[in-house]
Motif scaffolding. Structure first.
Motif, PDB file in Angstrom:
ATOM      1  N   GLN A 178       0.829  -1.202   0.000  1.00 18.71           N
ATOM      2  CA  GLN A 178       0.000   0.000   0.000  1.00 18.71           C
ATOM      3  C   GLN A 178       0.863   1.252   0.000  1.00 18.71           C
ATOM      4  OE1 GLN A 178      -2.198  -1.206   3.522  1.00 18.71           O
ATOM      5  NE2 GLN A 178      -4.099  -1.281   2.358  1.00 18.71           N
ATOM      6  N   ALA A 179       1.940   1.235   0.796  1.00 14.71           N
ATOM      7  CA  ALA A 179       2.850   2.377   0.835  1.00 14.71           C
ATOM      8  C   ALA A 179       3.488   2.596  -0.534  1.00 14.71           C
ATOM      9  CB  ALA A 179       3.920   2.156   1.902  1.00 14.71           C
ATOM     10  N   LEU A 230      -3.805  12.919   0.608  1.00 12.57           N
ATOM     11  CA  LEU A 230      -5.143  12.358   0.519  1.00 12.57           C
ATOM     12  C   LEU A 230      -5.315  11.583  -0.785  1.00 12.57           C
ATOM     13  CD1 LEU A 230      -8.227  12.385   1.472  1.00 12.57           C
ATOM     14  CD2 LEU A 230      -8.426  14.435   0.078  1.00 12.57           C
ATOM     15  N   TYR A 231      -4.878  12.177  -1.884  1.00 15.49           N
ATOM     16  CA  TYR A 231      -4.979  11.527  -3.197  1.00 15.49           C
ATOM     17  C   TYR A 231      -4.108  10.268  -3.258  1.00 15.49           C
ATOM     18  CZ  TYR A 231      -3.812  10.575  -8.054  1.00 15.49           C
ATOM     19  OH  TYR A 231      -3.566   9.947  -9.253  1.00 15.49           O
ATOM     20  N   GLY A 237      -5.928   2.727  -1.607  1.00 21.22           N
ATOM     21  CA  GLY A 237      -7.086   2.125  -0.963  1.00 21.22           C
ATOM     22  C   GLY A 237      -7.270   2.528   0.482  1.00 21.22           C
ATOM     23  N   ILE A 238      -6.611   3.603   0.905  1.00 15.69           N
ATOM     24  CA  ILE A 238      -6.705   4.048   2.298  1.00 15.69           C
ATOM     25  C   ILE A 238      -7.238   5.480   2.327  1.00 15.69           C
ATOM     26  CG2 ILE A 238      -5.425   4.546   4.418  1.00 15.69           C
ATOM     27  CD1 ILE A 238      -3.432   2.394   3.567  1.00 15.69           C
ATOM     28  N   GLY A 316      -8.807   2.139   8.185  1.00 14.23           N
ATOM     29  CA  GLY A 316      -9.967   1.943   9.039  1.00 14.23           C
ATOM     30  C   GLY A 316     -10.057   2.926  10.175  1.00 14.23           C
ATOM     31  N   HIS A 317      -9.032   3.797  10.342  1.00 19.77           N
ATOM     32  CA  HIS A 317      -9.050   4.774  11.414  1.00 19.77           C
ATOM     33  C   HIS A 317      -8.853   6.173  10.844  1.00 19.77           C
ATOM     34  CE1 HIS A 317      -8.097   1.009  13.453  1.00 19.77           C
ATOM     35  NE2 HIS A 317      -8.579   1.557  14.541  1.00 19.77           N
ATOM     36  N   SER A 318      -9.417   6.413   9.677  1.00 16.59           N
ATOM     37  CA  SER A 318      -9.140   7.657   8.974  1.00 16.59           C
ATOM     38  C   SER A 318     -10.359   8.562   8.824  1.00 16.59           C
ATOM     39  CB  SER A 318      -8.573   7.337   7.573  1.00 16.59           C
ATOM     40  OG  SER A 318      -7.402   6.581   7.686  1.00 16.59           O
ATOM     41  N   LYS A 319     -11.331   8.402   9.697  1.00 18.89           N
ATOM     42  CA  LYS A 319     -12.496   9.275   9.624  1.00 18.89           C
ATOM     43  C   LYS A 319     -12.099  10.699  10.033  1.00 18.89           C
ATOM     44  CE  LYS A 319     -15.824   5.633  10.689  1.00 18.89           C
ATOM     45  NZ  LYS A 319     -16.868   5.156  11.619  1.00 18.89           N
ATOM     46  N   GLU A 320     -12.736  11.656   9.407  1.00 19.41           N
ATOM     47  CA  GLU A 320     -12.435  13.040   9.744  1.00 19.41           C
ATOM     48  C   GLU A 320     -12.829  13.310  11.180  1.00 19.41           C
ATOM     49  OE1 GLU A 320     -13.419  17.444   7.964  1.00 19.41           O
ATOM     50  OE2 GLU A 320     -13.215  15.702   6.661  1.00 19.41           O
TER      51      GLU A 320
END
Length: 321
Positions: A178-179, A230-231, A237-238, A316-320
Motif C-alpha cells: 500500500q505504501a 489524501l490523493y 485504498g486508504i 480503518g481509522h481515517s475518519k475526519e
C-alpha cells in the motif's frame, strides 16, 4: 518526471542504507533468514521481501529440511530438476546446496525474476502471474492468459498475496505494498501546481481562499500538501481525512529509525499546530506540495526547520475528526 527527479529516484534506489520501499519487510521471519530475504527480495521489481517471505512461509514454513511427498526439497521447495537449472551458490562456498538457505533463498528470488521476465507479455497482475507460474509452470500461465483455473494454484496465489500484503504485526497500519502504491501515485503528480485547498481522492482540483499569506487556490487546479497525501493514499485504498493535523491523528507516530518509504512526514511544534505533510521516499527525501507558487516535487526533509514526526496511516481509522 524531470531530469532532477529522475536523478533523485536513482539515488534513492542505489544509495547504501537509504531503505527504498522494496526493502520493507513487515512479516514475521526467523531472525537468521531476515538478512537473506531482505537482500534477495530486491532481485527484480516483481519480487519484494514480503512476497518472498510469504512464499517461503507457504512452501516450507522456513524449514530448510522440508521434503514434499513429490520430492520438492528445502526451504524454497525446489524440485531436483529445477534446482539443477536454477540453483545458485549464494554464499560463495563453492557448492549449490538446495538444503542450505543461503543458497536456496537467493535462488528462489532469481527463479521468480526469471519467471516474471519469461511471462512478461501475459496480461493481468504480474506478481500473481509469477506466483502462478512458480506453482503450475509458465506454460499454464501462457495457455490461460494469466492465473490458470486450477484450484490449487489459485489458492496458492491468493494465500501468498494475502500474506505478503498483511500489515506489520501489531500495528494495523499501512502495508508495504500500500505504501508503494501511495509513493507511486504521488510521484506521478510531480510537476502539478500547488493549489491552496486543492486536491481530492480523485486527483487535482481547484482550491479555495485563502492561505495564511492570502493566496487563493480557486483559480488553480492542483494540490495542497494534505490534498496530495489524501490523493496518494486514496490510490492505495486508504482514505485519509482532509487536513494535515487530521491525517496525523489518523496515523501511528513513529521514531525516525522506524520510518520507511511511504510513511507521512509532519511539520509543526505539536499535534495541534501541524501545518505541513509530505510522503517520505527514503534517503532524507519526501514528495510534497510545498506552498503557493510551487509545484509537487521532491524536497529534502530539512526543507522546513520544524519536522515534528513521521507517522504511518492506519487503515480503518481515517475518519475526519
Amino acid at each position: 518526471m524531470s531530469a532532477t527527479a529522475a536523478v533523485i529516484v536513482a539515488a534513492l534506489v542505489q544509495g547504501a542504507g537509504d531503505d527504498p520501499l522494496s526493502t520493507a519487510l513487515s512479516l514475521a521471519v526467523p531472525s537468521e533468514y531476515r538478512p537473506l530475504i531482505q537482500e534477495a527480495g530486491n532481485a527484480c521489481p516483481e519480487v519484494t521481501p514480503n512476497l518472498l517471505a510469504a512464499l517461503l512461509t507457504q512452501e516450507s514454513g522456513f524449514n530448510p529440511k522440508a521434503r514434499s511427498p513429490v520430492g520438492a526439497q528445502g526451504i524454497a521447495q525446489f524440485m531436483p530438476s529445477t534446482w539443477e537449472t536454477h540453483g545458485v551458490d549464494g554464499n560463495g562456498d563453492g557448492k549449490r546446496d538446495v538444503w542450505d538457505p543461503e543458497d536456496a533463498i537467493p535462488a528462489a528470488a532469481g527463479y521468480l525474476c526469471g519467471i516474471a521476465k519469461d511471462i512478461d507479455e501475459v496480461p493481468g497482475d504480474k506478481q500473481s502471474n509469477m506466483l502462478a507460474a512458480y506453482n503450475a509452470g509458465s506454460g499454464a500461465v501462457r495457455k490461460y492468459g494469466g492465473v490458470p483455473p486450477y484450484k490449487e494454484t489459485q489458492n496458492y496465489v491468493k494465500s501468498i498475496r494475502a500474506l505478503a500484503d498483511r500489515p506489520a504485526k501489531g500495528g494495523g497500519t499501512t502495508s508495504p505494498n500500500q505504501a508503494a502504491n501511495a509513493v507511486n501515485a504521488a510521484q506521478e503528480m510531480i510537476g502539478t501546481p500547488y493549489s491552496w485547498g486543492g486536491g481530492t481522492a480523485a486527483g487535482p482540483s481547484t482550491g479555495n481562499c485563502c492561505s495564511p499569506n492570502g493566496s487563493s487556490g480557486s483559480a488553480t487546479s492542483g494540490f495542497d500538501c494534505s490534498g496530495l497525501t489524501l490523493y496518494a493514499y486514496g490510490k492505495a485504498g486508504i482514505p485519509l481525512p482532509r487536513t494535515a493535523a487530521q491525517q496525523y491523528a489518523a496515523s501511528e507516530p513513529l521514531t525516525p529509525g522506524q520510518a520507511r518509504p511511504g510513511d507521512l512526514v509532519f511539520y509543526g511544534s505539536n499535534p495541534a499546530s501541524i501545518h505541513h505533510v509530505g510522503i517520505y521516499v527514503g534517503g532524507g527525501w519526501m514528495i510534497d506540495a510545498p506552498r503557493p507558487g510551487t509545484r509537487v516535487k521532491f524536497d529534502r526533509l530539512d526543507v522546513m526547520s520544524d519536522l515534528y514526526s513521521f507517522a504511518r496511516p492506519k487503515p480503518g481509522h481515517s475518519k475526519e475528526i
